[in-house]
Design an enzyme around this catalytic site. Structure first.
Site, mmCIF file in Angstrom:
data_model
loop_
_atom_site.group_PDB
_atom_site.id
_atom_site.type_symbol
_atom_site.label_atom_id
_atom_site.label_comp_id
_atom_site.label_asym_id
_atom_site.label_seq_id
_atom_site.Cartn_x
_atom_site.Cartn_y
_atom_site.Cartn_z
ATOM 1 N N LYS A 221 0.819 -1.210 0.000
ATOM 2 C CA LYS A 221 0.000 0.000 0.000
ATOM 3 C C LYS A 221 0.855 1.264 0.000
ATOM 4 O O LYS A 221 2.049 1.244 0.310
ATOM 5 C CB LYS A 221 -0.963 -0.020 1.183
ATOM 6 C CG LYS A 221 -2.098 -1.018 0.954
ATOM 7 C CD LYS A 221 -3.240 -0.853 1.921
ATOM 8 C CE LYS A 221 -4.427 -1.709 1.468
ATOM 9 N NZ LYS A 221 -5.527 -1.687 2.456
ATOM 10 N N ARG A 255 -3.684 -10.170 4.830
ATOM 11 C CA ARG A 255 -4.230 -10.170 3.460
ATOM 12 C C ARG A 255 -3.143 -9.609 2.544
ATOM 13 O O ARG A 255 -2.754 -8.446 2.655
ATOM 14 C CB ARG A 255 -5.498 -9.316 3.391
ATOM 15 C CG ARG A 255 -6.164 -9.292 2.019
ATOM 16 C CD ARG A 255 -7.438 -8.453 2.043
ATOM 17 N NE ARG A 255 -8.120 -8.445 0.745
ATOM 18 C CZ ARG A 255 -7.844 -7.580 -0.233
ATOM 19 N NH1 ARG A 255 -6.931 -6.624 -0.064
ATOM 20 N NH2 ARG A 255 -8.507 -7.641 -1.376
#
Length: 274
Positions: A221, A255
């Site tokens: 991210k 995840r």
């Protein structure tokens, strides 16, 4: 803690990995990478072989400012893939990344076993009842607004307290409907600045007060690559560092795009507690 997937009790006292399969053309990292059945099957087989317990498939890009697509388009993207994976891998524990109850329902009927909802039921008021009716595990994420508006909604009085209140409210509502297996996701990158993301990670253990497993979605991210001045393609090492921190602070599910490296984080952290 355990969750029930297709009658199989998954023990989350040992952290598990959820492998990401984006079948959207515009996801921030792997958008458009899996364009045909062969590529999809090879990628899923690779993630399962590397140790993924769950495979999470999404057909609606939730990156900041992503294009909105209709429910019909989402169903056209996701159902053939769900059917393909369940047929090829009969024991797969397939999670559906959607905020739409009808997409969730049809995917679960096709053989998926879990729903991963970025809105915790706030973008579709039928979602919680659907989960209750189908009796499946439910990942509820923290977000304000929508993927199109969330980055303009980063004001909080106290972000940790605000998020705990948010989850308490959503959990209570879900419990009233009879939902048993719930997982919370702080929603790194969703309606949060980079500094706020790191504040949440630094205090992740405070969410244990909710008595629910915590899913950490940090993989590649922008909080990683913008901090390092690099790119999503170069963010694997940073992902492993932050996944390690998340594990130390109580995360039960990672995840990730890169399953092998996440499994290594879990193994090494597990060795520290032996």
């Amino acid at each position: 803690m355990t969750i029930n997937c297709k009658g199989q009790l998954i023990d989350l006292s040992t952290p598990k990995v959820m492998g990401i399969l984006n079948i959207t053309p515009d996801s921030f990292y792997d958008g458009g990478a899996y364009k045909n059945e062969k590529d999809i099957l090879l990628q899923v087989e690779k993630m399962l072989d590397e140790g993924a317990t769950f495979i999470d498939i999404g057909a609606y890009s939730s990156r900041p400012g992503a294009n909105h697509i209709s429910e019909d388009d989402e169903l056209k993207r996701i159902l053939p893939i769900a059917n393909l994976l369940v047929k090829k891998f009969p024991d797969i524990l397939l999670s559906i990344d959607t905020f739409r109850s009808e997409v969730a329902k049809q995917s679960l009927n096709a053989g998926a076993c879990m729903v991963n909802d970025i809105s915790a039921g706030k973008l579709d008021h039928n979602m919680l009842q659907t989960i209750a009716d189908l009796r499946v595990p439910y990942v509820m994420m923290h977000m304000k607004g929508t993927p199109q508006t969330m980055q303009q909604q980063t004001d909080y009085e106290n972000i940790i307290k605000d998020m705990i209140f948010y989850f308490s409210e959503r959990i209570a509502m879900a419990k009233q409907l009879g939902i048993i297996d719930m997982i919370i996701d702080p929603g790194f990158g969703f309606a949060k600045t980079i500094d706020q993301n790191f504040e949440i990670l630094n205090q992740l253990e405070l969410f244990e007060i909710l008595d629910k497993p915590i899913l950490a979605g940090l993989s590649r991210k922008s909080m990683i690559y913008k901090t390092l001045g690099s790119s999503a393609n170069e963010a694997l090492n940073g992902t492993s560092v932050l996944n390690t921190v998340a594990l130390q602070k109580g995360a039960s599910i990672l995840r990730v795009h890169d399953v092998k490296e996440a499994m290594e984080c879990i193994s090494l952290i597990g060795s520290l507690s032996c």
